[in-house]
Every structure is written in structure tokens, then in C-alpha cells.
Motif scaffolding. Structure first.
Motif, mmCIF file in Angstrom:
data_model
loop_
_atom_site.group_PDB
_atom_site.id
_atom_site.type_symbol
_atom_site.label_atom_id
_atom_site.label_comp_id
_atom_site.label_asym_id
_atom_site.label_seq_id
_atom_site.Cartn_x
_atom_site.Cartn_y
_atom_site.Cartn_z
ATOM 1 N N LEU A 166 51.574 1.526 105.329
ATOM 2 C CA LEU A 166 50.245 2.843 104.860
ATOM 3 C C LEU A 166 49.185 2.129 105.970
ATOM 4 C CD1 LEU A 166 49.634 1.045 101.668
ATOM 5 C CD2 LEU A 166 50.027 3.398 101.994
ATOM 6 N N VAL A 167 49.111 3.165 106.725
ATOM 7 C CA VAL A 167 47.704 3.412 107.787
ATOM 8 C C VAL A 167 46.556 4.137 106.896
ATOM 9 C CG1 VAL A 167 47.441 4.115 109.352
ATOM 10 C CG2 VAL A 167 49.945 3.835 109.379
ATOM 11 N N TYR A 168 45.498 3.150 107.319
ATOM 12 C CA TYR A 168 44.320 3.631 106.106
ATOM 13 C C TYR A 168 43.237 3.148 107.864
ATOM 14 C CZ TYR A 168 40.017 3.298 103.945
ATOM 15 O OH TYR A 168 39.035 3.579 102.995
ATOM 16 N N PHE A 169 42.615 4.609 107.309
ATOM 17 C CA PHE A 169 41.785 4.831 108.949
ATOM 18 C C PHE A 169 40.376 5.579 107.342
ATOM 19 C CE2 PHE A 169 38.641 8.020 110.384
ATOM 20 C CZ PHE A 169 38.801 7.014 111.782
ATOM 21 N N GLY A 170 39.724 4.224 107.928
ATOM 22 C CA GLY A 170 38.330 4.093 107.466
ATOM 23 C C GLY A 170 36.746 4.572 107.868
ATOM 24 N N ASP A 171 36.364 5.490 108.343
ATOM 25 C CA ASP A 171 34.868 5.880 109.365
ATOM 26 C C ASP A 171 34.239 5.213 109.311
ATOM 27 O OD1 ASP A 171 34.802 7.614 111.649
ATOM 28 O OD2 ASP A 171 34.373 9.442 110.776
ATOM 29 N N SER A 188 55.406 -2.808 106.167
ATOM 30 C CA SER A 188 54.182 -2.754 106.880
ATOM 31 C C SER A 188 52.448 -1.937 106.595
ATOM 32 C CB SER A 188 53.666 -1.959 108.135
ATOM 33 O OG SER A 188 53.959 -0.674 108.271
ATOM 34 N N ALA A 189 51.806 -2.766 107.073
ATOM 35 C CA ALA A 189 49.718 -1.709 106.361
ATOM 36 C C ALA A 189 49.111 -2.663 107.933
ATOM 37 C CB ALA A 189 49.819 -3.107 104.684
ATOM 38 N N GLU A 190 48.662 -1.129 108.232
ATOM 39 C CA GLU A 190 48.049 -1.025 109.887
ATOM 40 C C GLU A 190 46.427 -0.304 108.739
ATOM 41 O OE1 GLU A 190 49.294 1.149 112.303
ATOM 42 O OE2 GLU A 190 51.191 -0.001 111.843
ATOM 43 N N PHE A 191 45.053 -1.060 109.089
ATOM 44 C CA PHE A 191 43.731 -1.506 109.152
ATOM 45 C C PHE A 191 43.252 -0.646 110.041
ATOM 46 C CE2 PHE A 191 45.454 -3.236 105.306
ATOM 47 C CZ PHE A 191 45.053 -2.197 104.280
ATOM 48 N N TYR A 192 42.308 1.030 109.745
ATOM 49 C CA TYR A 192 41.938 0.790 111.737
ATOM 50 C C TYR A 192 40.177 1.326 110.431
ATOM 51 C CZ TYR A 192 46.014 1.189 113.455
ATOM 52 O OH TYR A 192 47.889 0.265 114.323
ATOM 53 N N VAL A 193 39.120 0.815 111.492
ATOM 54 C CA VAL A 193 37.819 1.698 111.296
ATOM 55 C C VAL A 193 37.270 1.643 112.455
ATOM 56 C CG1 VAL A 193 37.867 -0.115 109.206
ATOM 57 C CG2 VAL A 193 37.048 -1.058 111.264
ATOM 58 N N THR A 194 36.198 2.060 112.812
ATOM 59 C CA THR A 194 35.841 3.362 113.230
ATOM 60 C C THR A 194 33.723 2.196 113.916
ATOM 61 O OG1 THR A 194 34.242 4.435 112.324
ATOM 62 C CG2 THR A 194 36.605 5.360 113.064
ATOM 63 N N ASP A 195 33.452 1.445 113.465
ATOM 64 C CA ASP A 195 33.355 1.168 113.527
ATOM 65 C C ASP A 195 33.201 -0.566 113.140
ATOM 66 O OD1 ASP A 195 29.859 0.017 113.844
ATOM 67 O OD2 ASP A 195 29.057 0.313 112.878
ATOM 68 N N THR A 229 35.741 -8.652 104.494
ATOM 69 C CA THR A 229 34.769 -9.477 103.582
ATOM 70 C C THR A 229 35.171 -8.341 102.298
ATOM 71 O OG1 THR A 229 33.908 -11.026 104.662
ATOM 72 C CG2 THR A 229 32.698 -10.163 102.896
ATOM 73 N N VAL A 230 34.304 -7.389 102.920
ATOM 74 C CA VAL A 230 34.407 -5.595 101.922
ATOM 75 C C VAL A 230 35.568 -5.556 101.245
ATOM 76 C CG1 VAL A 230 33.069 -3.692 101.742
ATOM 77 C CG2 VAL A 230 31.890 -5.514 103.147
ATOM 78 N N ALA A 231 36.906 -5.607 102.596
ATOM 79 C CA ALA A 231 37.942 -4.842 102.097
ATOM 80 C C ALA A 231 38.398 -5.869 100.438
ATOM 81 C CB ALA A 231 39.170 -4.685 102.993
ATOM 82 N N GLU A 232 38.428 -6.821 100.985
ATOM 83 C CA GLU A 232 39.140 -7.718 99.233
ATOM 84 C C GLU A 232 37.855 -7.625 98.849
ATOM 85 O OE1 GLU A 232 39.841 -12.354 98.886
ATOM 86 O OE2 GLU A 232 38.768 -11.852 100.796
ATOM 87 N N LEU A 233 36.694 -6.419 98.315
ATOM 88 C CA LEU A 233 36.353 -6.581 96.984
ATOM 89 C C LEU A 233 36.936 -5.559 96.520
ATOM 90 C CD1 LEU A 233 32.687 -6.838 97.735
ATOM 91 C CD2 LEU A 233 33.461 -8.435 96.752
ATOM 92 N N GLU A 267 43.101 -7.333 107.689
ATOM 93 C CA GLU A 267 42.590 -7.381 108.599
ATOM 94 C C GLU A 267 42.325 -6.096 109.340
ATOM 95 O OE1 GLU A 267 41.217 -9.994 110.604
ATOM 96 O OE2 GLU A 267 41.206 -11.311 109.092
ATOM 97 N N GLY A 268 40.907 -5.685 110.057
ATOM 98 C CA GLY A 268 40.572 -3.851 110.364
ATOM 99 C C GLY A 268 40.873 -3.872 111.886
ATOM 100 N N THR A 269 41.210 -3.081 112.828
ATOM 101 C CA THR A 269 41.137 -2.428 114.262
ATOM 102 C C THR A 269 40.566 -1.545 114.271
ATOM 103 O OG1 THR A 269 43.279 -3.862 113.983
ATOM 104 C CG2 THR A 269 42.536 -2.283 115.907
#
Length: 268
Positions: free
Chosen positions: A31-36, A234-241, A248-252, A259-261
């Protein structure tokens, strides 16, 4: 077989509810996740801005060579489905599968829809539900404070702030006598317990992230596009902030830590 990852995006972290469901039904898929997160929420923006942001988000995932894109965002699903339909890979959103699930679930033919202001004003869920059965009654309710509540970790039904906001928004929906409620934003399942208490027993809650994930999984299986057995996931997580609070919030949302990048995308 297709070993490329699945791309998922949202205005913030709500789309992680769809990721959670994908991890259940497709545990071997990457997965590739993008959170703006730098521009959350989308639900109070104009349609033109939402569509511009959605195009940028989709382009980001395409650069990661994904085999499918899931718009795990009710606002984008309502405002930019035509953009997704033009992608070079299969595109999925939350509206159609969620509407189908609600139409099947209701017994008294009265369905409530909770969503962002943009989603509710678009009428997307009402249209989708009544295309299935025009005799179904739909009662939409904008809940603009739900996203900032969940993004800041306010989800417990014991929290006075949560209780007050939920009760305020759900009063007209409860008064309409619905027996089914669509959680039309993927942030909202985190408030399921509070929403369930406010609506009372006998009301079915439909999780839009779950329904979208199941639709995507079924489509990939049907077309033979799942990854080959034994491939490393694999799982990649990307954020823009800033990602400091992401874990912490992702675990909820996910029930486990990630981990986010932080990334910069072109805001043109």
C-alpha cells in the motif's frame, strides 16, 4: 497477477479507516497512503479547490506506480469522480459501494447520511441511493466539526466536547426516524461509538471506508490483479504536514503504529 501497490488518499488521516479494512481483506497487498494533512479539511473548500487538490493527490500516487487508486474521502468522491475516471489505472471511491450497502441494510427505507459540508451540498449520496431505489428516503446532515475532532484525537463518547457536537448534529437525523446511517466521511468511523449512542439501538451504521475497501478488493480479485503469493508486503505513508503526531493519531485509526514521511507536492 500484479505486484504493484494499491494507492489510497484522503484529505487527512480519515482514509486510514479504509487502509485498516484493506489490511484485513488483502493482507498480502502493498500500500501507498497519501494524507494531505497540510490542507485538511477539504470539506469546507469550494468545488474547484477540492478538484485541484484531488488531481494533485492522484498524481502523487501515480508517481509511485500504483495499480489502483482509492479516493478514501467522501468529499473527493463527491466532487472529483470524473477526474478519477480518467486515470490510467482503476479508480475507486466511497459513494457507490456505500450507497449500495445502505440500500440493502435499511428496513424502514429511511437512510441518514453524515458528511462534510461539500459532500452533503453535492447531493452525491442522495443521488446514488435513489438511483438504486427512488422510493428510499434520504436525510443528509453536514457535520463539519467531525473531521477536526478526529484529526486531533477527540473520539471518546465520554468526552463532553464529542458528546455535545455529536448530539447537536444528529438530532435532526434521529428525529427523521432513520434505521440506517451512512458515515459518509472516512474520518467518521472513529466516532462510531458516540454516533451509535446518539442514534440509539436498532440503527445500522455504514462505514464508507470499509465498503470502499471491499469493493476494491473484489474488483482486483475478479480481474486477476492481486499480487503473487509470497511477495514481500510494503506499506508507505506520506503526509504534507509535520509528521510528529502522525504515528499517534494513525494508531487510533489502524490499531497499530506506523511511521509517516513528510512530502512536498506541487501546489499549482
Amino acid at each position: 497477477m500484479d505486484n504493484r501497490p494499491i494507492g489510497v488518499f484522503d484529505s487527512g488521516l480519515g482514509g486510514l479507516t479504509a487502509v485498516k479494512e484493506l489490511e484485513k481483506v488483502l493482507p498480502g497487498e502493498s500500500l501507498v497512503y497519501f494524507g494531505d494533512t497540510g490542507r485538511v479539511p477539504y470539506g469546507t473548500r469550494s468545488r474547484e479547490v477540492i478538484r485541484r487538490y484531488a488531481k494533485q493527490d492522484m498524481d502523487f500516487l501515480l508517481r509511485h506506480k500504483v495499480k489502483a487508486v482509492l479516493a478514501a474521502c467522501g468529499t473527493v468522491s463527491s466532487a472529483a469522480a470524473d477526474i478519477g475516471a480518467r486515470l490510467p489505472v482503476p479508480y475507486f471511491d466511497v459513494v457507490a459501494p456505500t450507497a449500495r450497502a445502505a440500500a440493502l441494510a435499511t428496513k424502514n427505507r429511511r437512510i441518514g447520511v453524515l458528511g462534510t459540508s461539500a459532500t452533503i451540498h453535492s447531493g452525491s449520496y442522495t443521488k446514488a441511493i435513489q438511483q438504486i431505489d427512488e422510493s428510499l428516503e434520504v436525510f443528509p446532515q453536514a457535520c463539519p466539526l467531525f473531521v477536526p475532532l478526529t484529526e486531533n484525537g477527540f473520539i471518546s463518547p465520554e468526552e463532553e466536547l464529542v458528546r455535545i457536537v455529536v448530539e447537536r448534529y444528529l438530532e435532526p437525523v434521529r428525529g427523521a426516524g432513520v434505521d440506517t446511517v451512512i458515515l459518509g466521511c472516512t474520518h467518521y468511523p472513529l466516532l462510531s461509538e458516540a454516533i451509535g449512542r446518539a442514534m440509539g439501538p436498532g440503527v445500522t451504521l455504514i462505514n464508507s471506508g470499509e465498503e470502499a475497501a471491499l469493493a476494491l478488493a473484489g474488483a482486483l480479485e475478479k480481474t486477476g490483479a492481486l499480487c503473487a503469493p509470497g511477495q514481500g508486503r510494503s506499506a508507505e505513508f506520506y503526509v504534507t504536514d509535520a509528521p510528529e503526531n502522525f504515528s499517534t493519531v494513525a494508531e487510533l485509526f489502524l490499531g497499530h503504529s506506523v511511521e509517516g514521511t513528510r512530502v512536498d507536492i506541487t501546489f499549482d
